[in-house]
Design a protein around this motif. Structure first.
Motif, PDB file in Angstrom:
ATOM      1  N   LEU A 157       0.549  -1.085  -0.123  1.00 57.74           N
ATOM      2  CA  LEU A 157      -0.206   0.098   0.177  1.00 57.74           C
ATOM      3  C   LEU A 157       1.208   1.314   0.265  1.00 57.74           C
ATOM      4  CD1 LEU A 157      -2.654  -0.631   2.982  1.00 57.74           C
ATOM      5  CD2 LEU A 157      -2.664  -1.630   0.274  1.00 57.74           C
ATOM      6  N   ASP A 158       0.272   2.371  -0.586  1.00 58.14           N
ATOM      7  CA  ASP A 158       1.479   3.762  -0.318  1.00 58.14           C
ATOM      8  C   ASP A 158       0.659   3.647   0.454  1.00 58.14           C
ATOM      9  OD1 ASP A 158      -1.593   5.094  -1.141  1.00 58.14           O
ATOM     10  OD2 ASP A 158      -1.446   4.755  -3.531  1.00 58.14           O
ATOM     11  N   VAL A 159       1.384   5.062   0.717  1.00 56.59           N
ATOM     12  CA  VAL A 159       0.652   6.117   2.228  1.00 56.59           C
ATOM     13  C   VAL A 159      -1.136   6.648   2.420  1.00 56.59           C
ATOM     14  CG1 VAL A 159       1.398   8.372   3.149  1.00 56.59           C
ATOM     15  CG2 VAL A 159       3.286   7.787   2.273  1.00 56.59           C
ATOM     16  N   GLU A 160      -0.904   6.250   1.584  1.00 54.21           N
ATOM     17  CA  GLU A 160      -2.515   6.866   1.330  1.00 54.21           C
ATOM     18  C   GLU A 160      -2.975   5.849   1.879  1.00 54.21           C
ATOM     19  OE1 GLU A 160      -5.827   9.699  -1.111  1.00 54.21           O
ATOM     20  OE2 GLU A 160      -4.206   9.334  -1.633  1.00 54.21           O
ATOM     21  N   GLY A 161      -2.819   4.787   0.854  1.00 52.81           N
ATOM     22  CA  GLY A 161      -3.638   3.631   1.838  1.00 52.81           C
ATOM     23  C   GLY A 161      -3.479   2.849   2.570  1.00 52.81           C
ATOM     24  N   VAL A 162      -2.456   3.163   3.341  1.00 51.11           N
ATOM     25  CA  VAL A 162      -1.789   2.877   4.763  1.00 51.11           C
ATOM     26  C   VAL A 162      -2.359   3.542   5.945  1.00 51.11           C
ATOM     27  CG1 VAL A 162      -0.250   2.368   7.502  1.00 51.11           C
ATOM     28  CG2 VAL A 162       0.637   1.885   4.373  1.00 51.11           C
ATOM     29  N   ARG A 163      -3.193   4.503   5.628  1.00 48.37           N
ATOM     30  CA  ARG A 163      -3.592   5.766   5.972  1.00 48.37           C
ATOM     31  C   ARG A 163      -5.563   4.818   6.167  1.00 48.37           C
ATOM     32  NH1 ARG A 163      -5.403  11.427   5.667  1.00 48.37           N
ATOM     33  NH2 ARG A 163      -6.354  10.589   3.071  1.00 48.37           N
ATOM     34  N   TRP A 164      -5.836   5.310   5.152  1.00 48.45           N
ATOM     35  CA  TRP A 164      -6.995   4.053   4.362  1.00 48.45           C
ATOM     36  C   TRP A 164      -7.298   2.836   5.777  1.00 48.45           C
ATOM     37  CZ3 TRP A 164      -8.895   0.014   3.375  1.00 48.45           C
ATOM     38  CH2 TRP A 164     -11.120  -0.317   2.989  1.00 48.45           C
ATOM     39  N   LEU A 165      -5.924   2.187   5.562  1.00 47.77           N
ATOM     40  CA  LEU A 165      -6.659   1.365   6.360  1.00 47.77           C
ATOM     41  C   LEU A 165      -6.715   0.788   7.841  1.00 47.77           C
ATOM     42  CD1 LEU A 165      -7.232  -2.099   6.185  1.00 47.77           C
ATOM     43  CD2 LEU A 165      -4.253  -1.776   6.455  1.00 47.77           C
ATOM     44  N   ALA A 166      -5.854   1.856   8.628  1.00 43.98           N
ATOM     45  CA  ALA A 166      -6.330   2.566   9.503  1.00 43.98           C
ATOM     46  C   ALA A 166      -6.789   2.739   9.665  1.00 43.98           C
ATOM     47  CB  ALA A 166      -4.633   3.523   9.504  1.00 43.98           C
ATOM     48  N   ASP A 167      -7.634   4.064   9.058  1.00 44.16           N
ATOM     49  CA  ASP A 167      -8.664   4.801   9.686  1.00 44.16           C
ATOM     50  C   ASP A 167     -10.047   3.289   9.704  1.00 44.16           C
ATOM     51  OD1 ASP A 167      -7.734   6.743  10.146  1.00 44.16           O
ATOM     52  OD2 ASP A 167      -8.771   8.010   7.800  1.00 44.16           O
ATOM     53  N   HIS A 168      -9.910   2.819   8.615  1.00 44.20           N
ATOM     54  CA  HIS A 168     -10.907   1.580   8.558  1.00 44.20           C
ATOM     55  C   HIS A 168     -10.829   0.692   9.532  1.00 44.20           C
ATOM     56  CE1 HIS A 168     -13.567  -1.434   6.471  1.00 44.20           C
ATOM     57  NE2 HIS A 168     -12.645  -2.305   7.112  1.00 44.20           N
ATOM     58  N   LEU A 169      -9.395   0.540  10.198  1.00 47.26           N
ATOM     59  CA  LEU A 169      -9.061  -0.961  11.104  1.00 47.26           C
ATOM     60  C   LEU A 169      -9.844  -0.192  12.650  1.00 47.26           C
ATOM     61  CD1 LEU A 169      -6.648  -2.378  10.071  1.00 47.26           C
ATOM     62  CD2 LEU A 169      -8.380  -3.969   9.930  1.00 47.26           C
ATOM     63  N   LEU A 170     -10.067   1.336  12.725  1.00 45.78           N
ATOM     64  CA  LEU A 170      -9.910   1.988  14.320  1.00 45.78           C
ATOM     65  C   LEU A 170     -11.236   2.258  14.438  1.00 45.78           C
ATOM     66  CD1 LEU A 170      -7.903   4.841  13.490  1.00 45.78           C
ATOM     67  CD2 LEU A 170      -7.634   2.928  15.541  1.00 45.78           C
ATOM     68  N   ALA A 171     -12.664   1.947  12.807  1.00 41.68           N
ATOM     69  CA  ALA A 171     -13.560   2.180  12.890  1.00 41.68           C
ATOM     70  C   ALA A 171     -14.422   0.739  12.918  1.00 41.68           C
ATOM     71  CB  ALA A 171     -13.962   3.083  11.083  1.00 41.68           C
ATOM     72  N   ARG A 172     -13.460  -0.259  12.811  1.00 44.11           N
ATOM     73  CA  ARG A 172     -14.219  -1.826  12.771  1.00 44.11           C
ATOM     74  C   ARG A 172     -14.450  -2.058  14.794  1.00 44.11           C
ATOM     75  NH1 ARG A 172     -13.889  -5.273   7.538  1.00 44.11           N
ATOM     76  NH2 ARG A 172     -14.673  -6.265   9.515  1.00 44.11           N
ATOM     77  N   ARG A 173     -15.024  -2.877  15.123  1.00 43.85           N
ATOM     78  CA  ARG A 173     -15.130  -3.271  16.147  1.00 43.85           C
ATOM     79  C   ARG A 173     -14.555  -4.651  15.841  1.00 43.85           C
ATOM     80  NH1 ARG A 173     -19.711  -0.684  15.149  1.00 43.85           N
ATOM     81  NH2 ARG A 173     -20.728   0.523  16.956  1.00 43.85           N
ATOM     82  N   SER A 174     -14.353  -5.225  15.241  1.00 39.31           N
ATOM     83  CA  SER A 174     -14.011  -7.131  15.282  1.00 39.31           C
ATOM     84  C   SER A 174     -12.017  -6.294  15.631  1.00 39.31           C
ATOM     85  CB  SER A 174     -13.204  -6.990  13.517  1.00 39.31           C
ATOM     86  OG  SER A 174     -14.203  -6.413  13.085  1.00 39.31           O
ATOM     87  N   ALA A 175     -11.864  -7.841  16.609  1.00 41.81           N
ATOM     88  CA  ALA A 175     -10.612  -7.454  17.061  1.00 41.81           C
ATOM     89  C   ALA A 175      -9.510  -7.549  16.169  1.00 41.81           C
ATOM     90  CB  ALA A 175     -10.554  -8.804  18.289  1.00 41.81           C
TER      91      ALA A 175
END
Length: 598
Positions: A157-175
């Motif tokens: 992932l590029d820098v933007e993709g890494v940021r998106w993935l971090a935001d997405h995982l923070l938004a989930r309730r999954s472990a």
């Protein structure tokens, strides 16, 4: 609350080497756990045993009945002959062919990982390894899950993709249990850290900054730790404290022990001294592009060409340390090849200084004689090297890149892809270049080796241009960030990667609603609230520092007033008031810290 997964006295060996030895741990509902450790130390094995992909030699692994879990490791394979639609959408069971497009959650995942741009009917068999990994990641994330297990998800992932993935995982309730060497990602996403070392798993609260703090403290207290490991932890902690604010869960005034530990650690580099040395080695001219236009094919089935830069003039001087960023496909690698003289521009010219000795780390692995030993491959370039003020042998440099004295006698043919990349980097540095062009140097490097690389680059007196999705590396070793934003130019970013991400958000109409939807899922604070909380956090930290200094002064005054009872009483009352105020400010700090982290 019961754990989702439990490991009880688990041991796992490959050959005679134990990777896990009597490990007991659990993953609870909502845990976000980062797994760190040396390459080959057992991180992936731990993930695969935890996920049930590998059976333990001893011990027991138990999962909740009906656990909804997805696993994406480096060995994850997509169905043979499948398309993106087959792999990602079909398992979701949408009735209508395009019904998935109306699902905002699914659509945001596909857009965030760049899957829709690949084409839903594209066969995965013809894709690059990085594209297949993104498809596998999308196939996992579109599911409704209780536990997500990921192995190096940021590698492609590029820098933007890494940021998106971090935001997405923070938004989930999954472990989440994730192996990654991306330290910004660890710090942003993870609330716990597991370090796999010597067959054991050391557990820490917090993300990367907290782990570094704990490791430095452990090094201070444990005399049995190797000196170089202790010094690296101290240097990394010193950089974290001096650079961008660390995302640590500890108030600043609570880490007095760490501040004392790093009080004698010099700044990562003396920029003035290195610049002067670079000018002596390189002269005025290093690399220059004059009125350059650079194009690439617009696609496989067309003769049309896409312009990466148009009429670009770029002068790179002695001692410049530049990070080059842009989305995947923006032309970063092609521009670096142009700087290296490995391709020609359509118009304009490239100028190289007479004293330039250039080294280019590309993403391709150059073939080496497989029968050579690692040490022989390094010594083939040189037996000794001087990097800045550091002189070392070929063996010492190889060890800095993770090749122990025993591993240095391994045939090159037996090395993994990551090990070959480390060997390629060691060989480049042995040539003592004065200009380094690095294309994703952090791929397949563990955190310890990353710290070794940054330690070398800190004191390296030359010109550096680096492409990397590793924000920590760019922010630490580079003094300037430039971006390819798709407008035919090269944009200087005084605000670094954070400014790049803000510009990217502003350039896409979909960015604001997507990120707002992610924030709404967690019912967390708005971006404005978080900015206000961070501002309040800084104010409270300054106030805590002031109160701490006042306490120190009052303690000194109490010692001086030992024979003056009235003054002692007054000073004691004042001290009690200051201590009480500090306790209240600390409480406010903790509240602001929680809000600033969302």
């Amino acid at each position: 609350m019961a754990n989702l997964v439990n490991l009880e006295s688990v041991s796992k060996s490959f050959g005679v080497r134990p990777l896990l030895d009597g490990v007991s741990l659990g993953v609870g509902d909502g845990d976000r756990i980062g797994v760190v450790g040396l390459n080959g130390g057992g991180k992936t094995t731990l993930l695969e045993v935890l996920a049930g992909l590998e059976d333990p030699d001893e011990g027991r692994v138990s999962q909740n009945r009906g656990l909804r879990m997805a696993v994406v490791t480096q060995r994850t394979e997509l169905p043979e002959g499948s398309t993106v639609r087959n792999a990602v959408i079909d398992p979701l069971g949408f009735d209508a062919e395009h019904e998935w497009a109306a699902d905002a959650r699914v659509r945001s995942i596909l857009d965030g990982l760049g899957i829709t741009a690949l084409g839903m009917d594209s066969p995965v068999g013809t894709m690059s390894g990085g594209e297949r990994r993104r498809v596998a990641l999308a196939a996992a994330l579109v599911q409704d899950l209780e536990l997500i297990v990921l192995d190096e998800p940021t590698n492609h992932l590029d820098v933007e993709g890494v940021r998106w993935l971090a935001d997405h995982l923070l938004a989930r309730r999954s472990a989440l249990v994730v192996v990654t060497h991306d330290r910004w990602f660890l710090d942003t996403v993870c609330t716990r850290t597991w370090e796999v070392v010597g067959g054991k798993v050391e557990q820490y609260e917090g993300g990367y900054a907290d782990w570094i703090f704990a490791r430095a403290e452990r090094a201070r207290l444990a005399d049995t730790l190797e000196e170089k490991r202790r010094n690296l932890a101290r240097k990394e902690l010193a950089w974290l404290r001096r650079g961008a604010p660390a995302r640590t869960s500890k108030p600043r005034y609570r880490i007095d022990a760490a501040e004392a530990l790093i009080s004698d650690v010099p700044a990562p580099r003396d920029t003035v001294e290195l610049l002067a040395f670079a000018k002596r080695r390189l002269g005025r001219t290093v690399l220059e592009l004059e009125d350059v236009t650079l194009t690439v094919p617009a696609g496989e089935d067309t003769d049309e060409r896409r312009t990466l830069v148009r009429d670009l003039t770029w002068r790179i001087g002695p001692g410049d340390r530049i990070g080059l960023v842009g989305v995947n496909g923006s032309g970063k690698t092609t521009l670096l090849k142009l700087l290296a003289g490995e391709r020609d521009p359509e118009t304009g010219k490239r100028v190289e200084g007479q004293t330039v000795k250039l080294a280019h780390l590309s993403q391709e692995l150059h073939d080496l004689d497989g029968s050579m030993r690692v040490l022989e491959a390094v010594e083939e370039v040189a037996r000794r090297v001087v990097l800045g003020k550091q002189e070392m042998s070929a063996s010492q440099l190889a060890e800095r890149f993770g090749f122990s004295s025993q591993k240095q006698w391994t045939p090159v043919s037996d090395l993994s892809g990551g090990e070959r990349r480390r060997l390629q980097l060691a060989r480049l540095l042995m040539a003592e270049p004065n200009v380094l062009l690095l294309d994703e140097p952090t791929n397949d490097l563990d955190i310890d080796t990353l710290q070794q690389l940054e330690d070398l680059l800190d004191s390296w007196p030359g010109t550096l241009v680096v492409i990397s999705h590793d924000r920590y590396l760019v922010e630490r070793v580079c003094d300037q960030v430039v971006a390819l934003l798709g407008d035919g130019g090269l944009t200087d970013l005084p605000g670094g990667i954070e400014e790049y991400l803000l510009r990217r958000d502003a350039s896409r109409d979909v960015a604001a609603p997507v990120r707002a939807a992610a924030a709404a899922v967690t019912a967390g604070p708005s971006a404005a609230d978080q900015r206000a909380a961070r501002k309040e956090l800084a104010r409270l930290e300054r106030k805590l520092e002031t109160l701490q200094r006042k306490q120190t002064q009052l303690h000194a005054a109490l010692a001086e007033a030992s024979t003056e009872p009235d003054r002692l009483l007054a000073l004691d009352a004042e001290l009690r008031a200051v201590v009480a105020e500090a306790a209240e400010v600390e409480h406010q700090w903790l509240a602001a810290a929680e809000q600033s982290e969302g």
